[in-house]
Write a protein that holds these residues in place. Structure first.
Motif, short mmCIF file in Angstrom:
data_model
loop_
_atom_site.label_atom_id
_atom_site.label_comp_id
_atom_site.label_asym_id
_atom_site.label_seq_id
_atom_site.Cartn_x
_atom_site.Cartn_y
_atom_site.Cartn_z
N VAL A 22 -24.77 -22.06 -8.41
CA VAL A 22 -24.37 -20.85 -9.14
C VAL A 22 -25.26 -19.68 -8.73
N ILE A 23 -26.56 -19.89 -8.74
CA ILE A 23 -27.50 -18.83 -8.36
C ILE A 23 -27.34 -18.46 -6.89
N GLY A 24 -27.07 -19.46 -6.05
CA GLY A 24 -26.90 -19.20 -4.62
C GLY A 24 -25.79 -18.20 -4.34
N GLU A 25 -24.70 -18.24 -5.11
CA GLU A 25 -23.61 -17.28 -4.92
C GLU A 25 -24.05 -15.87 -5.33
N LEU A 26 -24.87 -15.77 -6.37
CA LEU A 26 -25.41 -14.46 -6.77
C LEU A 26 -26.31 -13.89 -5.67
N VAL A 27 -27.15 -14.76 -5.13
CA VAL A 27 -28.05 -14.33 -4.05
C VAL A 27 -27.24 -13.86 -2.85
N ARG A 63 -35.55 -15.79 -1.67
CA ARG A 63 -34.61 -14.67 -1.77
C ARG A 63 -34.37 -14.20 -3.19
N VAL A 64 -34.89 -14.92 -4.18
CA VAL A 64 -34.60 -14.56 -5.57
C VAL A 64 -35.81 -14.86 -6.43
N ARG A 65 -36.01 -14.01 -7.43
CA ARG A 65 -37.05 -14.23 -8.44
C ARG A 65 -36.37 -14.66 -9.73
N ILE A 66 -36.80 -15.77 -10.29
CA ILE A 66 -36.16 -16.33 -11.47
C ILE A 66 -37.11 -16.21 -12.66
N SER A 67 -36.59 -15.63 -13.74
CA SER A 67 -37.36 -15.53 -14.98
C SER A 67 -36.51 -16.11 -16.12
N TYR A 68 -37.04 -16.05 -17.33
CA TYR A 68 -36.39 -16.73 -18.45
C TYR A 68 -36.40 -15.83 -19.68
N ALA A 69 -35.37 -16.00 -20.48
CA ALA A 69 -35.34 -15.42 -21.82
C ALA A 69 -35.00 -16.55 -22.78
N ILE A 70 -35.68 -16.58 -23.90
CA ILE A 70 -35.49 -17.67 -24.85
C ILE A 70 -34.55 -17.23 -25.97
N GLN A 71 -33.45 -17.96 -26.12
CA GLN A 71 -32.56 -17.78 -27.25
C GLN A 71 -33.01 -18.79 -28.32
N ASN A 123 -20.17 -22.32 -14.81
CA ASN A 123 -19.10 -21.87 -13.92
C ASN A 123 -19.70 -21.42 -12.59
N HIS A 124 -19.06 -21.82 -11.50
CA HIS A 124 -19.48 -21.45 -10.15
C HIS A 124 -18.49 -20.42 -9.63
N TYR A 125 -18.93 -19.16 -9.59
CA TYR A 125 -18.10 -18.05 -9.13
C TYR A 125 -18.40 -17.80 -7.66
N PRO A 126 -17.39 -17.80 -6.79
CA PRO A 126 -17.66 -17.63 -5.36
C PRO A 126 -18.11 -16.22 -5.02
N ALA A 127 -18.95 -16.12 -3.99
CA ALA A 127 -19.46 -14.81 -3.57
C ALA A 127 -18.33 -13.85 -3.24
N ALA A 176 -16.24 -30.77 -4.33
CA ALA A 176 -15.99 -29.43 -3.82
C ALA A 176 -17.24 -28.80 -3.21
N LEU A 177 -18.41 -29.17 -3.72
CA LEU A 177 -19.67 -28.58 -3.24
C LEU A 177 -20.39 -29.46 -2.22
N ALA A 178 -19.79 -30.57 -1.87
CA ALA A 178 -20.44 -31.50 -0.94
C ALA A 178 -20.77 -30.82 0.38
N GLY A 179 -22.01 -31.01 0.82
CA GLY A 179 -22.44 -30.45 2.10
C GLY A 179 -22.96 -29.03 2.03
N ARG A 180 -22.81 -28.37 0.89
CA ARG A 180 -23.31 -27.00 0.76
C ARG A 180 -24.79 -27.02 0.40
N GLU A 181 -25.53 -26.10 0.95
CA GLU A 181 -26.96 -26.03 0.71
C GLU A 181 -27.29 -24.60 0.29
N PRO A 182 -27.33 -24.32 -1.03
CA PRO A 182 -27.60 -22.95 -1.48
C PRO A 182 -28.97 -22.46 -1.04
N GLN A 183 -29.01 -21.21 -0.62
CA GLN A 183 -30.25 -20.60 -0.14
C GLN A 183 -30.83 -19.71 -1.22
N LEU A 184 -31.92 -20.14 -1.83
CA LEU A 184 -32.55 -19.37 -2.89
C LEU A 184 -33.86 -18.79 -2.43
#
Length: 250
Positions: A33-38, A67-75, A104-108, A242-250
């Motif tokens: 999921v994050i890889g598509e955002l990146v 390629r991405v900085r990940i932070s958190y917010a607490i609900q 949900n995985h939204y494509p780039a 569907a995601l087999a073989g994909r390697e997200p770049q973070l």
């Protein structure tokens, strides 16, 4: 066993812990999921998590990213989707932010026109393309919210769980909402003012409706694409395939 599907031990553990986004489909689903955002140029991500979801924080704190900085917010309490956005208000600040579901995985290819929109926006999915390119059966899509737009493609309202009469009124080509938003500071602020819905939750869609009613323009970006949905345990096998073989770049 879940919904007639045999899960691997780590998948079962993540599902049982209530962290669907961390279910392994080669890599944790959330990595994809994050890889598509990146891939569309987003380099800062805030994960809204509950105080009990330390496993998510531990994983990403230990994950080397380039390629991405990940932070958190607490609900602190699961009060609803608008409350989740409100929890991340300091991260959003005065910038526009993309708000998505972690299961949900939204494509780039779909996210590109969203992030390029000039103001607030949401993705509107073509129903036929969504069914054809997703793991979501047509009967499940039929229950998804529809986006009512004006002649300029601006959002008028969101029709949740549309009845057959509403579907007829909006037309067979009405676009489907998959809860993928480009939110302005005004839209984020509306999340802090919304009142509980009939089911007692602070709903993001209600906040969006309130912002639109107050004059905020929200452009509906039409896309013909699919979304991989991991909202049910029975989805795991199809999503992993569907995601087999994909390697997200973070």
């Amino acid at each position: 066993k879940a919904e007639g599907v045999e899960l691997e031990e780590d998948q079962q553990a993540a599902a049982d812990a209530g962290v669907k986004a961390m279910i392994s489909v080669g890599r944790p689903f959330l990595d994809h999921v994050i890889g598509e955002l990146v891939a569309v140029g987003i380099d800062e991500v805030c994960l809204v998590i509950g105080p009990e979801h330390q496993v998510i924080r531990d994983y990403y704190d230990a994950l080397p990213t380039q390629r991405v900085r990940i932070s958190y917010a607490i609900q602190e309490h699961p009060l609803g989707t608008a409350d989740a956005v409100q929890a991340a208000r300091d991260f959003a600040g005065e910038e526009r932010v993309v708000v998505i579901n972690s299961d949900n995985h939204y494509p780039a290819a779909a996210l590109h026109p969203l992030v390029d929109a000039p103001a607030g926006a949401t993705l509107g999915f073509d129903r036929d393309a969504l069914v054809a390119n997703s793991n979501i059966p047509a009967e499940r899509v039929a229950a998804f919210a529809l986006l009512d737009t004006d002649e300029h493609g601006q959002l008028r309202t969101i029709v949740e769980k549309p009845t057959p009469e509403q579907i007829t009124q909006l037309g067979d080509r009405a676009l489907v909402s998959m809860n993928c938003w480009l939110m302005t500071p005004t839209m984020v602020a509306a999340c802090g003012k919304v009142t509980p819905s009939a089911r007692g939750e602070l709903e993001l869609v209600d906040a969006i409706r309130d912002a639109v009613a107050a004059g905020e323009g929200v452009n509906v970006v039409a896309v013909k694409a699919g979304v991989l949905d991991l909202s049910h345990r029975g989805d795991i096998t199809d999503v992993a395939r569907a995601l087999a073989g994909r390697e997200p770049q973070l």
